[in-house]
Design an enzyme around this catalytic site. Structure first.
Site, short mmCIF file in Angstrom:
data_model
loop_
_atom_site.label_atom_id
_atom_site.label_comp_id
_atom_site.label_asym_id
_atom_site.label_seq_id
_atom_site.Cartn_x
_atom_site.Cartn_y
_atom_site.Cartn_z
CE1 TYR A 1 42.43 35.25 23.71
CE2 TYR A 1 41.30 33.53 22.48
CZ TYR A 1 41.79 34.03 23.67
OH TYR A 1 41.64 33.31 24.84
CB ALA B 1 48.45 49.14 40.34
CG HIS C 1 48.19 33.07 31.74
ND1 HIS C 1 47.36 33.69 32.63
CD2 HIS C 1 48.57 31.91 32.35
CE1 HIS C 1 47.23 32.96 33.73
NE2 HIS C 1 47.96 31.88 33.59
CG ASN D 1 48.25 41.33 32.60
OD1 ASN D 1 47.38 40.63 33.12
ND2 ASN D 1 48.67 42.46 33.14
CB THR E 1 46.49 38.80 39.96
OG1 THR E 1 45.86 37.54 39.70
CG2 THR E 1 47.47 38.64 41.10
P1 OAD Z 1 41.04 39.36 37.17
O1 OAD Z 1 40.18 40.16 36.25
O2 OAD Z 1 40.51 38.08 37.66
O3 OAD Z 1 41.43 40.23 38.42
C1 OAD Z 1 41.89 41.56 38.28
C2 OAD Z 1 42.25 42.06 39.67
O4 OAD Z 1 42.77 43.37 39.53
C3 OAD Z 1 41.07 42.14 40.63
O5 OAD Z 1 41.44 41.55 41.87
C4 OAD Z 1 40.85 43.64 40.79
O6 OAD Z 1 40.39 43.98 42.10
C5 OAD Z 1 42.23 44.18 40.55
N1 OAD Z 1 42.28 45.57 40.03
C6 OAD Z 1 41.43 46.16 39.15
N2 OAD Z 1 41.82 47.41 38.89
C7 OAD Z 1 42.95 47.64 39.61
C8 OAD Z 1 43.84 48.75 39.77
N3 OAD Z 1 43.63 49.91 39.12
N4 OAD Z 1 44.91 48.62 40.59
C9 OAD Z 1 45.12 47.45 41.27
N5 OAD Z 1 44.32 46.37 41.15
C10 OAD Z 1 43.25 46.46 40.35
O7 OAD Z 1 42.44 39.14 36.39
P2 OAD Z 1 43.64 38.14 36.72
O8 OAD Z 1 43.71 37.83 38.17
O9 OAD Z 1 44.85 38.71 36.07
O10 OAD Z 1 44.04 33.64 32.12
O11 OAD Z 1 43.20 36.86 35.94
C11 OAD Z 1 44.06 35.75 35.91
C12 OAD Z 1 43.83 34.94 34.67
O12 OAD Z 1 42.44 34.58 34.56
C13 OAD Z 1 44.08 35.68 33.39
O13 OAD Z 1 45.45 35.74 33.04
C14 OAD Z 1 43.33 34.86 32.38
C15 OAD Z 1 42.07 34.58 33.17
O14 OAD Z 1 41.48 33.39 32.93
C16 OAD Z 1 44.21 33.24 30.86
O15 OAD Z 1 43.81 33.88 29.90
C17 OAD Z 1 44.91 31.94 30.73
#
Ligand code: OAD
Length: 240
Positions: free
Chosen positions: A70, A227, A125, A108, A187
């Site tokens: 971290y 995005a 989170h 995030n 996400t």
């Molecule tokens: P992920 O890394 O799992 O997913 C990121 C998403 O963003 C993917 O579906 C990509 O396709 C999409 N993506 C990437 N670049 C992009 C862009 N420029 N525009 C639009 N979309 C884009 O991240 P999260 O879904 O946020 O939890 O992960 C959820 C949680 O899993 C996090 O908060 C974390 C992790 O475990 C904790 O730390 C508790």
């Protein structure tokens, strides 16, 4: 263009009704600000098994590894190159110009929504720029490294680890229940409860992602692509 078409369609769908909006954001919205996503190529967990760095048992077993993980992320977030992008700014604009409440629920732990000027941001989170006392639960702002010698030595990152409860559940439920439009940005839809929020809003929903996800089928509509590129166009159309 897709974002304009979907924005116009949502406008028509809502008619003169201007309901509260809930927006769920994930790592993808910050990708174009230079922060790695979790599950993509070169994602954050590459080189680190998630259970080695983001769980209470990892912290018990090897606190130095967890602190260092971290600390690196905190330093990266505070580096000069990392700043809010056009997607964060578009959401701030929507919040200031929409006549009803717009709530951002973010998975995030960065502060890019706040740096873009957004208020009413729920960090379900946790937050990288905060630490929490292991005994009292006191939370304080923290921009430096944190380890076992910080202050009285009883502080941890203010981050929700695997197996821990998400934060601000009451505020999240209340926002979802009163919303009439749900936007989900960047996400992967693989972590619950956030991945299930789309089912809790009575009204249309739009997913913004560069690819289809595990939960794409649950949305009324989708905008495929960056995005930062598409969200400003969608917000323009919605605000017309
Ligand atoms: P992920 O890394 O799992 O997913 C990121 C998403 O963003 C993917 O579906 C990509 O396709 C999409 N993506 C990437 N670049 C992009 C862009 N420029 N525009 C639009 N979309 C884009 O991240 P999260 O879904 O946020 O939890 O992960 C959820 C949680 O899993 C996090 O908060 C974390 C992790 O475990 C904790 O730390 C508790």
């Amino acid at each position: 263009m897709e974002a304009k078409r979907v924005g116009d369609q949502m406008c028509r769908h809502l008619g003169s009704n201007r309901p509260p909006i809930v927006i769920l954001t994930g790592a993808g919205i910050s990708a174009e600000s230079g922060l790695s996503t979790f599950r993509g190529d070169g994602g954050l967990w590459a080189g680190h098994r998630v259970e080695d760095v983001a769980s209470p048992s990892a912290f018990d077993r090897d606190p130095d590894l967890v602190y260092e993980f971290y600390n690196l992320r905190r330093r990266n977030l505070l580096s000069i190159d990392v700043k809010p992008n056009a997607a964060h700014k578009a959401l701030e604009r929507l919040q200031s110009e929409w006549s009803e409440r717009v709530t951002i629920i973010t998975q995030n732990v960065d502060d890019l929504h706040e740096r873009a000027g957004s208020s009413n941001v729920i960090h379900m989170h946790g937050e990288l720029l905060k630490i929490r006392h292991l005994d009292s639960g006191e939370v304080r702002s923290w921009n430096d490294d944190c380890d076992g010698s910080t202050l009285d030595g009883r502080w941890r990152p203010h981050i929700v680890w695997f197996g821990e409860a998400i934060l601000e559940t009451a505020a999240i439920s209340e926002a979802l229940m009163s919303a009439g439009l749900f936007l989900c940005i960047g996400t992967a839809g693989q972590v619950y409860p956030a991945a299930g929020f789309v089912h809790e809003v009575a009204g249309p929903s739009v997913e913004f992602n560069i690819q289809r996800t595990a939960i794409s089928k649950s949305f009324t509509d989708a905008v495929l692509g960056s995005a930062a590129e598409h969200l400003p166009i969608f917000v323009d159309a919605l605000l017309k």
